[in-house]
Design a protein around this motif. Structure first.
Motif, PDB file in Angstrom:
ATOM      1  N   SER A  30       0.857  -1.182   0.000  1.00  0.00           N
ATOM      2  CA  SER A  30       0.000   0.000   0.000  1.00  0.00           C
ATOM      3  C   SER A  30       0.891   1.229   0.000  1.00  0.00           C
ATOM      4  O   SER A  30       2.004   1.197   0.530  1.00  0.00           O
ATOM      5  CB  SER A  30      -0.904   0.011   1.229  1.00  0.00           C
ATOM      6  N   ASN A  31       0.375   2.298  -0.579  1.00  0.00           N
ATOM      7  CA  ASN A  31       1.114   3.553  -0.533  1.00  0.00           C
ATOM      8  C   ASN A  31       0.843   4.261   0.794  1.00  0.00           C
ATOM      9  O   ASN A  31       0.005   3.803   1.583  1.00  0.00           O
ATOM     10  CB  ASN A  31       0.754   4.434  -1.734  1.00  0.00           C
ATOM     11  N   PRO A  60      -5.919   2.526  -2.935  1.00  0.00           N
ATOM     12  CA  PRO A  60      -5.520   1.531  -3.932  1.00  0.00           C
ATOM     13  C   PRO A  60      -5.641   2.001  -5.385  1.00  0.00           C
ATOM     14  O   PRO A  60      -5.923   1.222  -6.285  1.00  0.00           O
ATOM     15  CB  PRO A  60      -6.470   0.368  -3.639  1.00  0.00           C
ATOM     16  N   ASP A  61      -5.381   3.273  -5.648  1.00  0.00           N
ATOM     17  CA  ASP A  61      -5.517   3.811  -6.998  1.00  0.00           C
ATOM     18  C   ASP A  61      -4.374   3.402  -7.934  1.00  0.00           C
ATOM     19  O   ASP A  61      -4.392   3.728  -9.113  1.00  0.00           O
ATOM     20  CB  ASP A  61      -5.656   5.338  -6.960  1.00  0.00           C
ATOM     21  N   TRP A  62      -3.420   2.665  -7.447  1.00  0.00           N
ATOM     22  CA  TRP A  62      -2.266   2.232  -8.235  1.00  0.00           C
ATOM     23  C   TRP A  62      -2.444   0.813  -8.790  1.00  0.00           C
ATOM     24  O   TRP A  62      -1.608   0.327  -9.546  1.00  0.00           O
ATOM     25  CB  TRP A  62      -0.997   2.301  -7.381  1.00  0.00           C
ATOM     26  N   LEU A  63      -3.525   0.169  -8.434  1.00  0.00           N
ATOM     27  CA  LEU A  63      -3.754  -1.219  -8.850  1.00  0.00           C
ATOM     28  C   LEU A  63      -4.347  -1.284 -10.258  1.00  0.00           C
ATOM     29  O   LEU A  63      -5.239  -0.513 -10.604  1.00  0.00           O
ATOM     30  CB  LEU A  63      -4.696  -1.911  -7.875  1.00  0.00           C
ATOM     31  N   THR A  92     -12.263  -2.414   5.452  1.00  0.00           N
ATOM     32  CA  THR A  92     -12.738  -1.030   5.450  1.00  0.00           C
ATOM     33  C   THR A  92     -12.549  -0.381   4.080  1.00  0.00           C
ATOM     34  O   THR A  92     -13.412   0.366   3.620  1.00  0.00           O
ATOM     35  CB  THR A  92     -12.017  -0.220   6.545  1.00  0.00           C
ATOM     36  N   ILE A  93     -11.440  -0.700   3.412  1.00  0.00           N
ATOM     37  CA  ILE A  93     -11.178  -0.147   2.075  1.00  0.00           C
ATOM     38  C   ILE A  93     -12.175  -0.721   1.064  1.00  0.00           C
ATOM     39  O   ILE A  93     -12.682  -0.008   0.203  1.00  0.00           O
ATOM     40  CB  ILE A  93      -9.728  -0.427   1.646  1.00  0.00           C
ATOM     41  N   LEU A  94     -12.480  -2.003   1.177  1.00  0.00           N
ATOM     42  CA  LEU A  94     -13.328  -2.678   0.184  1.00  0.00           C
ATOM     43  C   LEU A  94     -14.835  -2.537   0.437  1.00  0.00           C
ATOM     44  O   LEU A  94     -15.626  -2.527  -0.507  1.00  0.00           O
ATOM     45  CB  LEU A  94     -12.983  -4.161   0.129  1.00  0.00           C
ATOM     46  N   ALA A  95     -15.231  -2.485   1.699  1.00  0.00           N
ATOM     47  CA  ALA A  95     -16.662  -2.523   2.040  1.00  0.00           C
ATOM     48  C   ALA A  95     -17.325  -1.175   1.812  1.00  0.00           C
ATOM     49  O   ALA A  95     -16.707  -0.139   2.009  1.00  0.00           O
ATOM     50  CB  ALA A  95     -16.825  -2.949   3.494  1.00  0.00           C
ATOM     51  N   GLY A 128      -7.455  -6.677  -9.910  1.00  0.00           N
ATOM     52  CA  GLY A 128      -8.802  -6.866  -9.379  1.00  0.00           C
ATOM     53  C   GLY A 128      -9.488  -8.081  -9.976  1.00  0.00           C
ATOM     54  O   GLY A 128     -10.125  -8.859  -9.259  1.00  0.00           O
ATOM     55  N   GLU A 129      -9.331  -8.275 -11.286  1.00  0.00           N
ATOM     56  CA  GLU A 129      -9.939  -9.439 -11.941  1.00  0.00           C
ATOM     57  C   GLU A 129      -9.393 -10.741 -11.360  1.00  0.00           C
ATOM     58  O   GLU A 129     -10.147 -11.674 -11.101  1.00  0.00           O
ATOM     59  CB  GLU A 129      -9.669  -9.385 -13.443  1.00  0.00           C
TER      60      GLU A 129
END
Length: 172
Positions: free
Chosen positions: A16-17, A22-25, A51-54, A30-31
């Motif tokens: 993680s930055n 997660p704008d660098w992924l 927390t990031i995903l939900a 993701g797929e």
């Protein structure tokens, strides 16, 4: 039960930055992550990853089992497939096996991955190496005891700049 880790890293090994965004992924990361989660139907993650995903980006919605490691006793979800716990990795593995799962995937973060590695429960690791270098951020592992030898199973280009490395843990 086979437990895999599926995690994106920067070229310099951070997951993680410093902004924890997660704008660098790549879309291919993701797929791959969603595909493995759908295949196994048992997902393990830490509370920060949750927390990031939900709620919009959870890989399993109202199906399978998502185990979220947290020390917060007040964490609950309206989704019965999401289970918050303070249990040890061994207890989590046994609980998933008791529900009939033969595979599970850990999708983050540092402490969750480290706890399962320290318990010698990780069988395979998928590293998705994204073409970015961070000046600071989260390391892949923290307070891991000893070392693990890995055997390369596959190198798979995901796009022109991103590669997936699939390893088997040799000394569990």
């Amino acid at each position: 039960m086979k437990i895999s880790v599926y995690i994106a890293t920067s070229v310099n090994g951070l997951i993680s930055n410093s902004r924890n965004v997660p704008d660098w992924l790549s879309p291919q990361y993701g797929e791959g992550m969603y595909g493995l989660c759908q295949k196994f139907k048992a997902v393990i993650m830490g509370k920060t990853t949750y927390t990031i995903l939900a709620p919009d980006y959870l890989p399993l919605k109202n199906e399978g089992t998502t185990v979220v490691l947290t020390s917060d006793d007040t964490s609950i979800s309206d989704d019965p497939s999401i289970r918050f716990t303070k249990e040890s990795p061994v207890e989590i593995k046994h609980a998933l096996e008791g529900r009939g799962y033969t595979d599970a995937v850990i999708i983050g973060g540092t402490m969750t991955i480290s706890q399962f590695i320290n318990a010698r429960l990780v069988d395979e690791v998928y590293f998705v190496v994204e073409p970015v270098l961070f000046d600071s951020g989260l390391p892949l592992l923290k307070n891991v005891i000893g070392e693990l030898k890995l055997k390369l199973l596959q190198v798979k280009p995901l796009n022109d700049n991103t590669v997936q490395l699939h390893y088997k843990v040799q000394n569990n």
